[in-house]
Design a protein around this motif. Structure first.
Motif, mmCIF file in Angstrom:
data_model
loop_
_atom_site.group_PDB
_atom_site.id
_atom_site.type_symbol
_atom_site.label_atom_id
_atom_site.label_comp_id
_atom_site.label_asym_id
_atom_site.label_seq_id
_atom_site.Cartn_x
_atom_site.Cartn_y
_atom_site.Cartn_z
ATOM 1 N N TYR A 97 0.883 -1.184 -0.042
ATOM 2 C CA TYR A 97 -0.114 0.015 0.069
ATOM 3 C C TYR A 97 0.855 1.265 0.095
ATOM 4 O O TYR A 97 2.146 1.385 0.425
ATOM 5 N N PRO A 98 0.525 2.337 -0.343
ATOM 6 C CA PRO A 98 1.149 3.756 -0.619
ATOM 7 C C PRO A 98 2.053 4.049 0.504
ATOM 8 O O PRO A 98 3.126 4.325 0.691
ATOM 9 N N ALA A 99 1.166 4.242 1.818
ATOM 10 C CA ALA A 99 1.789 4.783 2.832
ATOM 11 C C ALA A 99 0.909 4.961 4.176
ATOM 12 O O ALA A 99 -0.417 4.772 3.890
ATOM 13 N N ASP A 100 1.459 4.725 5.308
ATOM 14 C CA ASP A 100 0.706 4.920 6.574
ATOM 15 C C ASP A 100 0.168 6.388 6.680
ATOM 16 O O ASP A 100 0.748 7.383 5.994
ATOM 17 N N PHE A 101 -0.888 6.543 7.319
ATOM 18 C CA PHE A 101 -1.498 7.652 7.867
ATOM 19 C C PHE A 101 -2.101 8.572 6.772
ATOM 20 O O PHE A 101 -2.100 9.472 6.384
ATOM 21 N N THR A 102 -2.724 7.359 5.805
ATOM 22 C CA THR A 102 -3.229 8.050 4.376
ATOM 23 C C THR A 102 -4.712 7.570 4.471
ATOM 24 O O THR A 102 -5.548 7.398 5.769
ATOM 25 N N PHE A 103 -5.619 7.290 3.371
ATOM 26 C CA PHE A 103 -7.077 7.491 3.287
ATOM 27 C C PHE A 103 -7.515 6.174 2.964
ATOM 28 O O PHE A 103 -8.248 5.477 3.575
ATOM 29 N N VAL A 104 -7.185 5.577 1.795
ATOM 30 C CA VAL A 104 -7.846 4.291 1.210
ATOM 31 C C VAL A 104 -7.107 3.227 2.076
ATOM 32 O O VAL A 104 -7.662 2.237 2.535
ATOM 33 N N CYS A 105 -5.575 3.269 2.247
ATOM 34 C CA CYS A 105 -4.857 2.333 2.893
ATOM 35 C C CYS A 105 -5.449 1.759 4.265
ATOM 36 O O CYS A 105 -5.757 0.458 4.207
ATOM 37 N N PRO A 106 -6.013 2.582 5.043
ATOM 38 C CA PRO A 106 -6.617 1.960 6.305
ATOM 39 C C PRO A 106 -7.937 1.175 5.963
ATOM 40 O O PRO A 106 -7.827 0.247 6.921
ATOM 41 N N THR A 107 -8.600 1.693 5.097
ATOM 42 C CA THR A 107 -9.830 1.042 4.866
ATOM 43 C C THR A 107 -9.602 -0.447 4.430
ATOM 44 O O THR A 107 -10.294 -1.437 4.718
#
Length: 187
Positions: A39-49
């Protein structure tokens, strides 16, 4: 050249897992089925979902002998901080691999060099350390853990049943196909 049926290239990295830092390497993927999700990066938007969806379905992956790994170009320290501060990521109980040098992302051909982040890449790795499924897509498109679980089950089925293949939308217990001259033009 495709990564399908190639062996995972050598690497060593640190990961955050169950409150501890652990080492993960190419050898970690041998001996069992594994899913590696970039996934692209921590503390982002789509990633935690996505990571939360995987966490909510992690027990189902475990039931079929599959270990799940998340990976980004962040450090394992950032993974811990995110785990400790995000309700969604707090549910994650599979290893989150830190790849600050981007070596792992490059090995799996998902590195976006000019941004220093990874594309959304999903890899299913068999017990021999060979990549059996590879999906890479734009970072704005989230993944579905249940669809991934279906594909892992199909990969496991095909591996255990030489000469059989799984048709579209195949689910465990459903009919498979045995490719032969008799089927040509009849499906």
């Amino acid at each position: 050249m495709s990564l399908i049926n190639t062996t995972v290239l050598p690497f060593k990295a640190n990961a955050f897992h169950n409150g501890e830092f652990i080492e993960v390497s190419d050898a970690t993927f041998k001996g069992k089925w594994s899913v590696l999700v970039f996934y692209p990066a921590d503390f982002t938007f789509v990633c935690p979902t996505e990571l939360e969806d995987l966490a909510e379905n992690y027990a189902e992956f475990q039931k079929i002998g599959v270990e799940v790994y998340g990976a980004s170009c962040d450090t394992h320290f950032a993974h811990k901080a995110w785990h400790d501060t995000s309700e969604a990521i707090g549910k994650v109980n599979y290893p989150l691999i830190g790849d600050p040098t981007g070596k792992l992302a490059r090995n799996f051909e998902v590195m976006i060099e000019e941004e220093g982040i990874a594309l959304r890449g999903t890899f299913v790795i068999n017990p021999e350390g060979e990549i059996k499924l590879c999906e890479i897509h734009d970072n704005g498109i989230g993944r579905d853990a249940l669809e991934l679980l279906r594909k892992v089950r199909a990969a496991q089925y095909v591996a255990a049943h030489p000469g059989e293949v799984c048709p579209a939308k195949w689910k465990e217990g459903e009919k498979t196909l045995s490719p032969s001259l008799d089927l040509v033009g009849k499906i």
